[in-house]
Design an enzyme around this catalytic site. Structure first.
Site, mmCIF file in Angstrom:
data_model
loop_
_atom_site.group_PDB
_atom_site.id
_atom_site.type_symbol
_atom_site.label_atom_id
_atom_site.label_comp_id
_atom_site.label_asym_id
_atom_site.label_seq_id
_atom_site.Cartn_x
_atom_site.Cartn_y
_atom_site.Cartn_z
ATOM 1 N N HIS A 1 0.808 -1.209 0.000
ATOM 2 C CA HIS A 1 0.000 0.000 0.000
ATOM 3 C C HIS A 1 0.850 1.272 0.000
ATOM 4 C CE1 HIS A 1 -4.307 -1.482 0.719
ATOM 5 N NE2 HIS A 1 -3.566 -2.469 0.241
ATOM 6 N N SER B 1 -0.016 -1.170 -6.281
ATOM 7 C CA SER B 1 0.098 -2.443 -6.984
ATOM 8 C C SER B 1 0.788 -2.257 -8.328
ATOM 9 C CB SER B 1 -1.297 -3.020 -7.232
ATOM 10 O OG SER B 1 -1.906 -3.348 -6.013
ATOM 11 N N LYS C 1 -14.320 -8.092 -8.069
ATOM 12 C CA LYS C 1 -13.508 -9.002 -8.883
ATOM 13 C C LYS C 1 -12.893 -10.099 -8.007
ATOM 14 C CE LYS C 1 -10.248 -9.050 -12.669
ATOM 15 N NZ LYS C 1 -10.123 -8.401 -13.979
ATOM 16 N N ASP C 2 -12.438 -9.711 -6.809
ATOM 17 C CA ASP C 2 -11.884 -10.710 -5.891
ATOM 18 C C ASP C 2 -12.957 -11.706 -5.457
ATOM 19 O OD1 ASP C 2 -9.298 -9.825 -5.996
ATOM 20 O OD2 ASP C 2 -9.394 -8.633 -4.170
ATOM 21 N N GLU D 1 5.128 -34.122 0.050
ATOM 22 C CA GLU D 1 3.919 -33.596 -0.571
ATOM 23 C C GLU D 1 4.282 -32.912 -1.884
ATOM 24 O OE1 GLU D 1 0.314 -33.565 1.364
ATOM 25 O OE2 GLU D 1 1.610 -35.270 0.943
#
Lengths: 191, 424
Positions: free
Chosen positions: B216, B220, B244-245, B288
């Site tokens: 922030h 971005s 959108k998220d 894994e």
């Protein structure tokens, strides 16, 4: 667009359907309701996982052999993690329990309602003081049994009579009875 | 009054709190009106998805911990108890178990996004490095979590991974004894792994907070990799990117649910249904899936110490990536050669993963050596040299005016970085 009422709403301001509810309010309410239902559906498995598991529920009954308990003596068995008092009352104790006037009691209940018919000598109780959860004394004849010959709670001085009824506060209620049945004259099954 | 915030919230209760502790003003600034580049694609969902995933892991983990016994004698059966007796215990465990895989899927895509669009480049170097710390913490947490069910693969995975530290000369064996709290993986090891497995996610929350705080400050990155130049280039975070998220979260939860409800053990190992046996190693030890590429790097080197160093090095090299990549152009969209080589790197990592799942013999050894070599070549040679040699495509003038065919925004000289952003 498919909704004709939307096309008809040519005026400015919120679009209303035929019921007069602004469409945006309705959409917001439906969204919020959907989210609330979803949150509840997610929360429930988490909360329910804290409830008793199946192996705990499986330990729901216990059998008690009464033959070794002599008159005047009581024992404690564990049922679902709780102490169960099993006491073999003497004739005097039975008579005291039966003769008491109900209006003298804090929670009036006749002795006959607290024992199984024909088994007056056996009083079976959940041994947890109804005040704040301590275990009262009085199963062994050498224990303090209070002024009414039953049980005496060492935490705050509550006293119970030979039927497990509270006679002296601060406890508000009689000692509760567990679900149990006589399998024979000398054996009970609790739970 | 001095020190008090002037709150703009109308609700008197919110206003009263906000005046004294401006969390509402902060949320409004950082998540509601926060100016966000308006050209995000769906790759920019994955940070939010990872945050949601971490929340799911912490919540299910807390409820699992209420029913789990971190004791070598009880751990395995307490997990069976969770699966069979605890109400919805199967759901909690399968969500947590597969949540680890989902977390790595989401995070690996998030990292790929950063690599492809050059999100690690100035001024976001520290943001990127915090991300690498997050990845390392995630790996440590996942590893220790995998030990807790105390099956055969848990036990031998713990043995192998802790023994990595024995490769270091002189102090190595002492470190391993310290990690174990004994002379083999045993009850003390399990106890401390449980304690740390519970602790590290909260450390993760702290580092993720710093990661987001740093984000922030710089703002971005975006698919064009150029700086925001004017308010026309941005949209407020809410409702545009919250919406959108949310779409991304729905798709994420659908994939997650398919895994949990239809193939909960697909990514697991059958050996972990056998209780830990310190006297017998399973026929083949496989970590894994999310650790397989690193495991392949480890095995590709025939020298113990060098193998361990290469494995850790493959992660640590990411810390210096912002300085290894010498190209000033961020987005691969404008780097014609890098745009292809990044995919070669991805293929190399996937092949390493496949190699890691196979016994180290024959073709798998050769393949894993080639891919390991390429992995390091990419970071240590290709990226530094490519930045000097590659001729980038012309960058658009702004996010609002992307290059439109030949008429484009006009080339900037020599792929120079865009002008310092003049943020709104």
């Amino acid at each position: 667009m498919a909704d004709p009422s939307a096309a008809a709403a040519t005026h400015h301001g919120p679009i209303h359907d035929s019921t007069g509810v602004p469409r945006r309010d309705l959409l917001q309410l439906i969204t919020a309701a959907g989210a609330a239902i979803g949150a509840g559906a997610i929360a429930w498995p988490l909360i329910d996982s804290m409830n008793p598991s199946k192996d705990v529920l499986a330990l729901s009954s216990v059998e008690v052999d009464l033959t070794p308990i002599v008159e005047g003596q009581g024992i404690v068995v564990s049922w679902q993690g709780k102490p169960i008092f099993v006491r073999h009352r003497t004739a005097v104790e039975i008579k005291e329990a039966q003769d008491v006037k109900l209006n003298e009691l804090i929670e009036p209940q006749p002795d006959t309602a607290r024992v199984k018919p024909g088994h007056d000598q056996w009083i079976i109780l959940i041994g947890i003081c109804t005040h704040l959860g301590c275990i009262p004394l009085g199963n062994k004849p050498s224990d303090p049994r209070g002024d009414w010959g039953g049980w005496f709670c060492p935490c705050h001085g509550s006293q119970y009579d030979t039927s497990g009824r509270v006679r002296h506060g601060p406890a508000p209620a009689n000692l509760p009875l567990p679900p149990y049945a006589f399998e024979s004259d000398t054996k009970i099954k609790v739970g | 009054m001095a020190g008090l915030t002037k709150s703009e919230f109308a609700n008197p209760v919110i206003n009263w709190i906000d005046t004294r502790l401006p969390i509402f003003t902060m949320m409004q600034k950082e998540y509601a009106v926060f100016p966000t580049p308006k050209n995000f694609n769906y790759f920019w969902n994955f940070g939010a998805l990872a945050t949601v995933n971490l929340a799911i892991m912490i919540i299910t983990g807390i409820f699992l911990a209420m029913n789990y016994q971190p004791n070598a004698d009880l751990a395995f059966s307490s997990v069976q108890h969770i699966m069979r007796d605890v109400n919805y215990g199967w759901l909690l465990r399968y969500v947590h178990q597969n949540g680890a895989s989902m977390f790595f899927i989401v995070t690996y895509i998030h990292i790929f996004r950063g690599l492809y669009y050059g999100s690690y480049k100035t001024p976001r170097e520290l943001l990127w490095m915090l991300g690498v710390v997050i990845l390392l913490l995630m790996m440590a947490t996942a590893f220790m979590g995998y030990v807790l069910p105390w099956g055969q693969m848990s036990y031998w995975g713990a043995t192998v991974i802790t023994n990595l530290f024995s490769a270091f000369p002189i102090v190595g064996p002492k470190i391993v004894t310290l990690l174990w709290g004994g002379f083999s993986v045993d009850n003390p090891t399990l106890n401390r792994f449980f304690a740390l497995h519970y602790l590290l996610p909260f450390v993760l929350v702290g580092v993720i907070f710093l990661h987001i705080a740093a984000l922030h400050v710089t703002g971005s990155n975006n698919p064009l990799g150029i700086d925001v130049k004017s308010p026309q280039d941005t949209l407020p975070f809410h409702p545009y990117y919250t919406a959108k998220d949310s779409i991304g979260v729905c798709v994420f939860l659908i994939v997650f649910s398919v895994l949990v409800f239809f193939a909960p053990n697909y990514l697991g190992d059958a050996n972990n249904f056998i209780p830990a046996n310190p006297l017998q190693t399973p026929a083949d030890i496989v970590p894994e899936w999310y650790f397989l590429p690193y495991y392949a790097i480890l095995r590709s080197v025939p020298n113990k110490l060098l193998g361990v160093c290469m494995m850790f090095g493959s992660l640590l090299v990411m810390f210096v990536l912002p300085w290894l990549d010498t190209s000033p152009v961020r987005s691969a969209r404008f780097r014609p050669i890098y745009r292809q080589l990044i995919w070669v790197w991805v293929v190399a990592v996937i092949v390493l993963g496949i190699c890691g799942a196979h016994k180290p013999e024959g073709i798998w050894v050769v393949l894993s050596r080639i891919c390991t070599l390429y992995y390091f070549l990419h970071y240590l040679v290709i990226l530094p040299v490519l930045g000097k040699l590659e001729r980038p495509l012309p960058l658009p003038e702004s996010i609002s005016r992307p290059v439109l065919g030949a008429r484009g925004g006009g080339p900037l000289p020599g792929g120079a970085p865009a002008k310092p952003m003049e943020k709104a």
